[in-house]
Design an enzyme around this catalytic site. Structure first.
Site, PDB file in Angstrom:
ATOM      1  N   LYS A  48       8.215 -10.838  -0.824  1.00 40.99           N
ATOM      2  CA  LYS A  48       7.023 -10.725  -1.690  1.00 40.99           C
ATOM      3  C   LYS A  48       7.007 -11.856  -2.707  1.00 40.99           C
ATOM      4  CE  LYS A  48       4.670  -6.711  -3.769  1.00 40.99           C
ATOM      5  NZ  LYS A  48       3.875  -6.166  -2.683  1.00 40.99           N
ATOM      6  N   LYS A  56       2.851  -5.801  -9.377  1.00 43.81           N
ATOM      7  CA  LYS A  56       3.213  -4.423  -9.006  1.00 43.81           C
ATOM      8  C   LYS A  56       4.043  -3.759 -10.110  1.00 43.81           C
ATOM      9  CE  LYS A  56       4.131  -1.817  -4.867  1.00 43.81           C
ATOM     10  NZ  LYS A  56       4.132  -1.899  -3.421  1.00 43.81           N
ATOM     11  N   GLU A 140      10.928  -2.763   3.432  1.00 42.15           N
ATOM     12  CA  GLU A 140       9.829  -1.978   4.020  1.00 42.15           C
ATOM     13  C   GLU A 140       9.492  -2.500   5.411  1.00 42.15           C
ATOM     14  OE1 GLU A 140       5.680  -0.475   2.268  1.00 42.15           O
ATOM     15  OE2 GLU A 140       5.576  -2.533   2.989  1.00 42.15           O
TER      16      GLU A 140
HETATM   17  P1  0O2 Z   1       0.783  -6.184  -0.262  1.00 43.53           P
HETATM   18  O1  0O2 Z   1       0.034  -7.247  -0.934  1.00 43.53           O
HETATM   19  O2  0O2 Z   1       0.425  -6.050   1.167  1.00 43.53           O
HETATM   20  O3  0O2 Z   1       2.266  -6.273  -0.457  1.00 43.53           O
HETATM   21  P2  0O2 Z   1       1.116   1.316  -3.359  1.00 43.53           P
HETATM   22  O4  0O2 Z   1       2.106   0.183  -3.202  1.00 43.53           O
HETATM   23  O5  0O2 Z   1       1.167   2.012  -4.665  1.00 43.53           O
HETATM   24  O6  0O2 Z   1      -0.287   0.921  -2.911  1.00 43.53           O
HETATM   25  P3  0O2 Z   1       2.942   2.926  -2.021  1.00 43.53           P
HETATM   26  O7  0O2 Z   1       2.892   4.408  -1.944  1.00 43.53           O
HETATM   27  O8  0O2 Z   1       3.984   2.281  -2.853  1.00 43.53           O
HETATM   28  O9  0O2 Z   1       1.495   2.395  -2.362  1.00 43.53           O
HETATM   29  O10 0O2 Z   1       3.133   2.339  -0.603  1.00 43.53           O
HETATM   30  P4  0O2 Z   1       2.188   2.405   0.621  1.00 43.53           P
HETATM   31  O11 0O2 Z   1       0.979   3.220   0.397  1.00 43.53           O
HETATM   32  O12 0O2 Z   1       3.063   2.779   1.747  1.00 43.53           O
HETATM   33  O13 0O2 Z   1       1.680   0.881   0.727  1.00 43.53           O
HETATM   34  C1  0O2 Z   1       2.552  -0.155   0.811  1.00 43.53           C
HETATM   35  C2  0O2 Z   1       1.899  -1.318   1.524  1.00 43.53           C
HETATM   36  O14 0O2 Z   1       1.108  -0.852   2.634  1.00 43.53           O
HETATM   37  C3  0O2 Z   1       0.917  -2.082   0.681  1.00 43.53           C
HETATM   38  O15 0O2 Z   1       1.608  -2.997  -0.128  1.00 43.53           O
HETATM   39  C4  0O2 Z   1       0.065  -2.765   1.766  1.00 43.53           C
HETATM   40  O16 0O2 Z   1       0.768  -3.842   2.357  1.00 43.53           O
HETATM   41  C5  0O2 Z   1      -0.049  -1.671   2.779  1.00 43.53           C
HETATM   42  N1  0O2 Z   1      -1.225  -0.840   2.514  1.00 43.53           N
HETATM   43  C6  0O2 Z   1      -1.251   0.386   1.973  1.00 43.53           C
HETATM   44  N2  0O2 Z   1      -2.508   0.841   1.881  1.00 43.53           N
HETATM   45  C7  0O2 Z   1      -3.314  -0.114   2.391  1.00 43.53           C
HETATM   46  C8  0O2 Z   1      -4.738  -0.213   2.599  1.00 43.53           C
HETATM   47  O17 0O2 Z   1      -5.523   0.674   2.284  1.00 43.53           O
HETATM   48  N3  0O2 Z   1      -5.183  -1.382   3.151  1.00 43.53           N
HETATM   49  C9  0O2 Z   1      -4.359  -2.386   3.523  1.00 43.53           C
HETATM   50  N4  0O2 Z   1      -4.893  -3.491   4.070  1.00 43.53           N
HETATM   51  N5  0O2 Z   1      -3.013  -2.326   3.341  1.00 43.53           N
HETATM   52  C10 0O2 Z   1      -2.498  -1.204   2.778  1.00 43.53           C
HETATM   53  P5  0O2 Z   1       0.963  -3.593  -1.426  1.00 43.53           P
HETATM   54  O18 0O2 Z   1       2.071  -3.953  -2.367  1.00 43.53           O
HETATM   55  O19 0O2 Z   1      -0.080  -2.652  -1.958  1.00 43.53           O
HETATM   56  O20 0O2 Z   1       0.234  -4.876  -0.940  1.00 43.53           O
END
Ligand code: 0O2
Length: 267
Positions: A48, A56, A140
């Site tokens: 990341k 974050k 992850e």
């Molecule tokens: P990036 O930029 O991809 O690293 P949260 O992190 O709070 O949103 P949580 O519960 O910590 O949610 O984890 P979750 O829901 O498993 O999501 C982790 C990652 O899954 C996200 O990382 C995204 O990569 C992907 N993801 C989750 N929800 C969505 C969505 O609705 N659309 C898309 N395109 N990707 C999603 P990051 O850090 O949010 O983003």
């Protein structure tokens, strides 16, 4: 506040991503080398970006000194599968390994997110051996089909563009597109056996051809060169005929000839 040495913080995550990529790529290679269908189509990984980590930390109100404990996606691996069924096969492969310890699982395929997002997420505890000793970090793994990945990639870009203010008509289009990916994956699953058969035959043929060519090259170095050219001509003729059975028989016969030469050279 203490100085943050980002290179030191990120180093074990970089090592974990490198190692995990090698491991997943070897899983693909081992299936294919045995002429088998691989449940993993491709794998990518990333560490990341510091700006995204900072965003974050701020969003989730995580203090800097809790990064190792609270941030689970600094090391990220994305496994892409052809079919939805393959996703669960990959989960089983991970579950069966002692070097990837599952800490948490989220099945956004059986329970898609409100946005329409589908993917299977696994958070791992993963050991990296550094010059400072053993460090256990979290990583992850996102496992999804090609169709799910297409949707998530487009939706992620739109989320970035609109932040929290995605226009309603775009949100609706994304929902419709998410429904379409579910239909597409289901349709593809219904012809999975046929597609797997076709891909298996292709892999088997590719493996046999490469074994034949290695044998011909080795024979050319140790055998009667005119004979070997004749063998090569015969191979091309059989190859052009497209007859798999003939190709398999030819490969077996060539193996026997090659073994004969090997035995002779040992005597
Ligand atoms: P990036 O930029 O991809 O690293 P949260 O992190 O709070 O949103 P949580 O519960 O910590 O949610 O984890 P979750 O829901 O498993 O999501 C982790 C990652 O899954 C996200 O990382 C995204 O990569 C992907 N993801 C989750 N929800 C969505 C969505 O609705 N659309 C898309 N395109 N990707 C999603 P990051 O850090 O949010 O983003």
């Amino acid at each position: 506040m203490e100085i943050q040495l980002w290179r030191e913080i990120l180093s074990p995550y970089e090592q974990a991503v490198d190692e995990l990529l090698i491991k997943f790529n070897h899983i693909i290679a081992q299936y294919r080398n045995q002429g088998l269908y691989s449940p993993i189509e491709t794998v990518t990984g990333r560490v990341k970006k510091i700006s995204s980590i900072l965003d974050k930390l701020q969003k989730k109100k995580i203090p800097m000194d809790r990064i190792y404990e609270e941030m689970d996606d600094i090391a990220g691996i994305r496994v892409i599968c052809q079919f939805a069924e393959d996703i669960y096969k990959v989960v089983e492969i991970i579950r069966s390994r002692s070097d990837m310890r599952i800490r948490e699982e989220k099945d956004y395929i059986k329970n898609a997110k409100a946005s329409g997002y589908q993917s299977y997420h696994i958070i791992l505890d993963y050991d990296v051996y550094t010059i400072d000793g053993l460090k256990t970090i979290q990583a992850e793994i996102q496992i999804r089909t090609l169709a799910m990945n297409f949707w998530a990639t487009i939706e992620h870009s739109l989320q970035y563009k609109y932040k929290k203010n995605m226009p309603e008509h775009i949100r609706q289009k994304l929902h419709a597109a998410a429904d379409a990916t579910v239909t597409l994956d289901k349709e593809m699953s219904s012809v999975r056996e046929e597609i797997m058969d076709a891909q298996n035959s292709f892999n088997i043929k590719a493996t046999i051809v490469s074994e034949i060519l290695v044998n011909i090259q080795n024979l050319y170095q140790v055998g009667n060169q005119r004979e070997v050219i004749k063998i090569q001509d015969e191979f091309y003729k059989i190859y052009q005929s497209g007859d798999m059975q003939l190709l398999k028989t030819f490969a077996t016969q060539l193996d026997i000839i090659a073994e004969g030469y090997k035995a002779q050279s040992l005597n």
